[in-house]
Design an enzyme around this catalytic site. Sequence first.
Site, PDB file in Angstrom:
ATOM      1  N   GLY A  48       0.806  -1.224  -0.074  1.00 28.37           N
ATOM      2  CA  GLY A  48       0.038  -0.027   0.079  1.00 28.37           C
ATOM      3  C   GLY A  48       0.890   1.279   0.088  1.00 28.37           C
ATOM      4  N   SER A  49       0.404   2.401   0.173  1.00 28.56           N
ATOM      5  CA  SER A  49       1.017   3.713  -0.066  1.00 28.56           C
ATOM      6  C   SER A  49       1.931   3.838   1.065  1.00 28.56           C
ATOM      7  CB  SER A  49      -0.123   4.912   0.072  1.00 28.56           C
ATOM      8  OG  SER A  49      -0.828   4.783   1.361  1.00 28.56           O
ATOM      9  N   ALA A  74       0.956   9.944   2.069  1.00 32.76           N
ATOM     10  CA  ALA A  74       1.437   9.225   0.663  1.00 32.76           C
ATOM     11  C   ALA A  74       0.232   8.530   0.038  1.00 32.76           C
ATOM     12  CB  ALA A  74       2.373   8.217   1.050  1.00 32.76           C
ATOM     13  N   LYS A  89      -3.297   8.493  19.539  1.00 31.62           N
ATOM     14  CA  LYS A  89      -3.681   8.354  18.121  1.00 31.62           C
ATOM     15  C   LYS A  89      -5.027   7.592  17.823  1.00 31.62           C
ATOM     16  CE  LYS A  89      -2.930   8.587  13.228  1.00 31.62           C
ATOM     17  NZ  LYS A  89      -3.258   7.521  12.678  1.00 31.62           N
ATOM     18  N   ASN A 137      -8.563   8.962  16.476  1.00 38.35           N
ATOM     19  CA  ASN A 137      -9.159   8.258  15.324  1.00 38.35           C
ATOM     20  C   ASN A 137     -10.615   7.984  15.734  1.00 38.35           C
ATOM     21  OD1 ASN A 137      -6.122   6.688  14.079  1.00 38.35           O
ATOM     22  ND2 ASN A 137      -7.194   8.725  13.442  1.00 38.35           N
ATOM     23  N   SER A 139      -8.839   8.031   6.885  1.00 41.68           N
ATOM     24  CA  SER A 139      -8.639   6.778   6.293  1.00 41.68           C
ATOM     25  C   SER A 139      -9.675   6.027   6.193  1.00 41.68           C
ATOM     26  CB  SER A 139      -7.458   6.220   7.176  1.00 41.68           C
ATOM     27  OG  SER A 139      -7.772   6.005   8.417  1.00 41.68           O
TER      28      SER A 139
HETATM   29  O1  KPL Z   1      -5.455   9.718  11.274  1.00 41.77           O
HETATM   30  C1  KPL Z   1      -6.423  10.253  10.599  1.00 41.77           C
HETATM   31  C2  KPL Z   1      -7.131   9.213   9.680  1.00 41.77           C
HETATM   32  O2  KPL Z   1      -7.978   9.526   8.708  1.00 41.77           O
HETATM   33  O3  KPL Z   1      -7.056   7.882  10.103  1.00 41.77           O
HETATM   34  C3  KPL Z   1      -6.933  11.457  11.012  1.00 41.77           C
HETATM   35  C4  KPL Z   1      -6.095  12.057  12.025  1.00 41.77           C
HETATM   36  C5  KPL Z   1      -8.436  11.315  11.290  1.00 41.77           C
HETATM   37  C6  KPL Z   1      -6.766  12.399   9.936  1.00 41.77           C
HETATM   38  O4  KPL Z   1      -7.665  12.178   8.769  1.00 41.77           O
END
Ligand code: KPL
Length: 305
Positions: free
Chosen positions: A9-10, A130, A183, A187, A252
């Site tokens: 993947g990226s 990326a 994190k 998320n 994501s």
């Molecule tokens: O890490 C992220 C994700 O999309 O998984 C955030 C912090 C929400 C940024 O888009």
Amino acid sequence: MRFDILGPGSLGLLWAARLASAGHSVRLLVRTPEAFEHWQAIGGRLIFEHDNIREELEIEICLDPGTEPLHRLVVATKAYAVPSALNPLAHLLGPDSTLVMLQNGIGSQQYARELCKDSQVLCASVTDGAWLRAPGHVVWAGKGLTRIGDEAGGPCPPWLAALAPPALDWVWEQDIAQVLWQKLAINCAINPFTVLHDCRNGEVPARAGSELDALIRELKALLHSQGFAPQAAELAQVVADVIRRTALNSSSMRQDVHAGRQTEIDYIIGYACRTAVREGIGAPVMTGLYARLKTHLAMHGLANN
Ligand code: KPL
């Protein structure tokens, strides 16, 4: 130095490209004959776009890594794919091996630690951006930082200490669990809403309304229960900052849904819900959100199991 990369993947290809571009020897481990043939068809080359430069890099594509132990394995698969990707390689991962786990969420790292008991398992949290312009063609869209550490308290390996930008821009974290949990909480606060409301990150506060505040209260209790009081205290502010900085981004999880891919919810909000149960923390908002998310994904043919 020689690196093995798992996951095309990226993020996996960004690591492959940066390391190869800096002169390291990179082997991309592919898992199926179809994937191997595909790479052969595109000449076994990796195209790396960055800073208005387009590099063509030689990397080795490998379907069968043989019997030699793997010394430095970068695991860049999705969290849910870690067991099926790592199990066939377990016999090549011993006391001289280091794994670098790049997954979102929490849970896949523990799996790797249990499977590869004799190896050092490092966890990383990456802020680089990326994307793949095509399979085998990676674009480094945003330069970030890779925070790496060993949850088991092991030392920074000498090979990592020897890596410098542009091959890798990294810092060693004594307490990587704290980084992963912060994190995870961010998320959990953003990604589920972007899927349920099919919106960009910046629209989350307006679309989620008071549910966002209630969820953040539960996430703070969860962070506290894991011993991360400073992260709990600043969570609302950090979430607001991330939303502001990434307002135009699609999370994501939302990108996975739009691409018809399985999501990592079980390693993000699912992991948070399971921890809440284990710790005896009431988390009705989080639990309800997870249930709605699962129903939503099932309705879109994206059941997570
Ligand atoms: O890490 C992220 C994700 O999309 O998984 C955030 C912090 C929400 C940024 O888009």
